[in-house]
Write a protein that holds these residues in place. Structure first.
Motif, mmCIF file in Angstrom:
data_model
loop_
_atom_site.group_PDB
_atom_site.id
_atom_site.type_symbol
_atom_site.label_atom_id
_atom_site.label_comp_id
_atom_site.label_asym_id
_atom_site.label_seq_id
_atom_site.Cartn_x
_atom_site.Cartn_y
_atom_site.Cartn_z
ATOM 1 N N PRO A 103 0.913 -1.148 0.018
ATOM 2 C CA PRO A 103 -0.086 0.002 -0.199
ATOM 3 C C PRO A 103 0.777 1.294 0.009
ATOM 4 O O PRO A 103 0.432 2.344 -0.698
ATOM 5 C CB PRO A 103 -0.685 -0.038 1.325
ATOM 6 N N LEU A 104 1.841 1.283 0.873
ATOM 7 C CA LEU A 104 2.830 2.539 0.687
ATOM 8 C C LEU A 104 3.363 2.817 -0.541
ATOM 9 O O LEU A 104 3.547 4.002 -1.149
ATOM 10 C CB LEU A 104 3.695 2.461 1.856
ATOM 11 N N ALA A 111 -5.956 -2.708 0.285
ATOM 12 C CA ALA A 111 -5.323 -3.340 1.610
ATOM 13 C C ALA A 111 -6.004 -3.896 2.534
ATOM 14 O O ALA A 111 -5.533 -4.761 3.237
ATOM 15 C CB ALA A 111 -4.058 -2.408 2.035
ATOM 16 N N GLN A 167 0.446 6.341 5.984
ATOM 17 C CA GLN A 167 1.057 5.681 6.751
ATOM 18 C C GLN A 167 0.625 6.393 8.333
ATOM 19 O O GLN A 167 0.666 5.813 9.255
ATOM 20 C CB GLN A 167 2.654 5.843 6.683
ATOM 21 N N SER A 168 0.444 7.691 8.154
ATOM 22 C CA SER A 168 0.089 8.478 9.312
ATOM 23 C C SER A 168 -1.429 7.853 10.091
ATOM 24 O O SER A 168 -1.381 7.536 10.920
ATOM 25 C CB SER A 168 -0.165 10.030 9.038
ATOM 26 N N GLY A 184 -2.914 2.401 15.248
ATOM 27 C CA GLY A 184 -2.118 1.515 15.831
ATOM 28 C C GLY A 184 -2.001 2.227 17.450
ATOM 29 O O GLY A 184 -1.129 1.527 18.193
ATOM 30 N N GLY A 185 -2.411 3.241 17.763
ATOM 31 C CA GLY A 185 -2.241 4.086 19.013
ATOM 32 C C GLY A 185 -1.176 4.962 19.221
ATOM 33 O O GLY A 185 -0.975 5.565 20.106
ATOM 34 N N MET A 186 -0.545 5.353 18.152
ATOM 35 C CA MET A 186 0.722 6.331 18.222
ATOM 36 C C MET A 186 -0.142 7.683 18.623
ATOM 37 O O MET A 186 -1.061 8.149 17.864
ATOM 38 C CB MET A 186 1.594 6.548 17.100
ATOM 39 N N THR A 187 0.590 8.661 19.224
ATOM 40 C CA THR A 187 -0.016 9.692 19.920
ATOM 41 C C THR A 187 0.789 10.909 19.296
ATOM 42 O O THR A 187 1.893 10.871 18.561
ATOM 43 C CB THR A 187 0.117 10.043 21.471
ATOM 44 N N ILE A 236 0.567 13.475 13.345
ATOM 45 C CA ILE A 236 1.467 12.710 12.656
ATOM 46 C C ILE A 236 1.781 12.983 11.120
ATOM 47 O O ILE A 236 2.760 13.215 10.614
ATOM 48 C CB ILE A 236 1.165 11.151 12.984
ATOM 49 N N GLN A 256 2.014 8.936 0.458
ATOM 50 C CA GLN A 256 2.503 7.940 1.193
ATOM 51 C C GLN A 256 2.423 8.235 2.819
ATOM 52 O O GLN A 256 2.126 7.390 3.775
ATOM 53 C CB GLN A 256 3.961 7.501 1.092
ATOM 54 N N TYR A 264 -2.353 4.795 9.522
ATOM 55 C CA TYR A 264 -2.126 3.497 10.188
ATOM 56 C C TYR A 264 -1.374 3.618 11.473
ATOM 57 O O TYR A 264 -1.677 2.790 12.587
ATOM 58 C CB TYR A 264 -1.196 2.717 9.057
ATOM 59 N N LEU A 265 -0.395 4.654 11.530
ATOM 60 C CA LEU A 265 0.189 4.995 12.877
ATOM 61 C C LEU A 265 -0.768 5.232 14.009
ATOM 62 O O LEU A 265 -0.639 4.768 15.038
ATOM 63 C CB LEU A 265 1.475 5.756 12.778
#
Lengths: 456, 456
Positions: free
Chosen positions: B77-78, B118, B217-218, B224-227, B187, B213, B220-221
């Motif tokens: 995907p990226l 994806a 990705q941002s 995934g719990g990224m702050t 992000i 891209q 997805y991140l």
């Protein structure tokens, strides 16, 4: 038409050979890499690193070939570059180029390792270290050219300049031509990541991860024939103009520093490379907090009990409050930007290791933080501080002239190895840790850098 | 504490539903998407797109699941997000939001398509279009807030603001919560790509690819719990401060425009969305060249022969020379930024399609370019121009009030479909092209957006 600084830097990188590096430069680069690996393994279990891996798990891909330091799993090179950079930066324990506050090895080594894992042709240790030096030197040169206005405006310079250094290092390891290096610099410099507003959140180490990833991808794209402007750094509407508010100053500095890099005089004119000026932190937090931790740890060693403290007065450099003025950090990540937490750790625990930057440790320092006043003193340098602690029994003073870990007061070799051990032994055991430290120390003689890392 | 604009935007995005979109907004978004697909297929064979695919071929990965429009191969995907954005932008034929010169669909749709391919859960057409609108609206809002100083400084606004719009669209398609959307914006906004110095090289479309891209990705991140910081756009040392020289103005505009987006008044106060203000180019080059191409094509249709021309005088808006003042383009990519080449195409060929932007066509216009003088006239708008052509037989004048493709003079439906056909039929044949045009036109009723694209 005269060559641009971009082109001159590309020519220097293309011609750099392992034998051009003086022993001191090699030693400094190897030390930087050891410190990097220790930090990456030390940060591999942090929730931020694990969350990135979880996020990537949701992106379909095959089993990759690239190492995530401290982990068994393999991922693709772009993911490996990002994850290892996040892990190595998450504890704010990575190396520091003091005049720019860049952490110069983090993004560069992460991408170099990923590329070394991904390529069919083994990269030798000396080529790896040469590429690392090329990346560090140009990255720090660019950092010095745009500092301080670039950093003051809000860019997190480790990430924002790191993508270029990273791309250069990978392109050097790939053996790209001068023309491809010009394109590499252009493609990397048009991707700028990292902003200081995110200090204290996951987006801070992510910024450095993006630098590693975009630098790596830029080298692949330039190798694949993609083009860019030949004067991307200094040309109109290029990198300097976009990212540096004090544009004129950077335009003036870039060609000068480029010349002094190329002729070996060095940016300061003393013949010393920026790689040699790299420093290593004894404490996993903002470097300007270090003098306060030193002094407060010494006061604890002098016998002052935390429960008898009535007040703590810190006299510090202005950057300390600008960067680390958080009096009420809400968790371990935010505490890395709290001189109050750092000072309290010294007085309460007598140390400041990753254990003192857990969320739990942060709640334990609340009482001492409340009793602390930090004041800017125009005569005090960033690696200096003066501390006055009042207790029921009297007044106690401590002056720290150069914080441990600064250029004038580096950690001893034993302390440096201990820092590596503290991070690596819990993950791969004492035996593996000792082997890994020694293996990286001998990297210059290695035929395949992959094997250097895999001993642990 | 009052909510930041970042948080208010996140709340608006989280709550947006397909049924909130007026029919005009849906139609505008669908049209934007059709134009995007046509451009991506039309650009898939360009050497830049092929070089990116070759570069990616060197990066180890498994067989991916994501479509590269116009190609049989599948990538991860990226990579898909980047390649499709490069292909759709490479001919400078993509859509234009005139008040910011943003190409708003390119990065956003590329990442949305990649995510749709994806994910295990099919994305419906109406959810896809809703996500696209969310991305376009916020992207254009941010673009208007930082324009023009951001663009003038050198940032390629399609890429530099596009990563945020892209991240928002993907996060919306993922169904992220408001809190996750705040982190997504943070992000994404800490990754800024695209600089104008690269206009005329591969690094220009690459910048838009990086936006696609990094936006993808941002999301997805963040999922995934990224702050990230809760006020990443407007907070101190955040996005506006880093990327907008006229910081105070952007700080002033962001909360105002955020309110008018949320309450439906729209940024101009006319209740019209920015999606509806999107326009579509009849010519694959810088949009400010279009009036000159229009007028010169009309002069050719009037019977003026290229070989009898003695001089050409163009009176144009200042942006025309700032953006497209290249008198001696060295190849087709550079010719996209040459008003001289555009005018000559009109007089020589009577048209300016991708065929007139080959390297060969550029050498054919050299003689007429030599005879052309372009002068800035302060009274002329960007979509207007005045042309005086002198031949042996006399003087011929043409005034273009609104270039074709501008809001006041859009292409007809037939011309719009013809543009799609011109790009798509050579790749998948006339039958496939007709089916694909119709399939995308009916996207709002589709249960799985993957099937919408795969009919061709």
């Amino acid at each position: 038409m005269a060559a641009s600084s971009t082109e001159k830097l590309a020519a220097w990188i293309a011609q750099l050979k392992p034998q051009d590096l003086r022993p001191q430069v090699r030693a400094a680069a190897v030390k930087s890499f050891i410190n990097y690996v220790g930090c990456a393994i030390g940060g591999h279990g942090h929730e931020a690193t694990q969350k990135v891996l979880n996020a990537y798990h949701a992106i379909p891909q095959a089993a990759g070939t690239c190492t995530v330091l401290g982990n068994k799993i393999k991922v693709d090179p772009l993911q490996a570059a990002l994850v290892n950079a996040v892990a190595s930066h998450i504890h704010d324990y990575d190396d520091t180029h003091l005049s720019t506050v860049i952490h110069p090895t983090t993004a560069v080594a992460s991408a170099l390792l990923a590329y070394s894992d991904a390529t069919d042709t083994p990269i030798s240790g000396s080529d790896f270290i040469t590429a690392l030096v090329a990346g560090i030197e140009v990255q720090c040169l660019l950092g010095i050219a745009v500092y301080p206005s670039h950093y003051r405006r809000g860019w997190h310079i480790t990430a924002s300049v790191g993508s270029i250094g990273t791309a250069i290092a990978v392109a050097k390891a790939m053996g790209l031509t001068q023309e491809q290096l010009v394109n590499t610099i252009g493609i990397a410099s048009t991707q700028v990541s990292g902003m200081r507003i995110h200090f204290g959140s996951h987006a801070k180490p992510l910024g450095v991860g993006f630098a590693a990833q975009s630098g790596l991808q830029s080298a692949y794209l330039a190798k694949g024939g993609m083009t860019a402007a030949p004067n991307s750094l200094e040309g109109p509407r290029g990198w300097i103009e976009c990212v540096c508010p004090d544009t004129e100053s950077a335009w003036d500095k870039l060609p000068k520093y480029t010349e002094s890099l190329i002729d070996g005089r060095g940016i300061d004119g003393d013949g010393v490379t920026e790689t040699e000026k790299n420093t290593f932190k004894p404490y996993p937090c903002g470097i300007v907090i270090h003098p306060a931790i030193d002094g407060c740890s010494q006061l604890k060693a002098d016998g002052i009990g935390a429960d008898e403290i009535e007040s703590i007065e810190l006299s510090v450099h202005a950057l300390v409050l600008e960067l680390t003025g958080r009096k009420f950090p809400k968790d371990g990540l935010q505490a890395k930007f709290s001189v109050y937490h750092g000072a309290a750790c010294g007085l309460l625990f007598g140390k400041a290791t990753p254990t003192e930057y857990t969320d739990d440790a942060v709640s334990q320092t609340a009482d001492l933080r409340d009793k602390t006043i930090a004041t800017v003193d125009g005569k005090i340098r960033p690696d200096e501080c003066h501390i006055v602690v009042k207790t029921k029994s009297g007044t106690h003073e401590k002056h720290v002239d150069h914080a441990m870990g600064s250029l004038n007061n580096p950690m001893s070799n034993e302390q440096f190895q201990q820092k590596f051990d503290d991070q690596v032994t819990p993950v791969i055991g004492q035996d593996g840790c000792t082997k890994l430290f020694s293996s990286i120390g001998n990297i210059m003689g290695a035929a395949d850098v992959r094997k250097v890392i895999q001993v642990g």
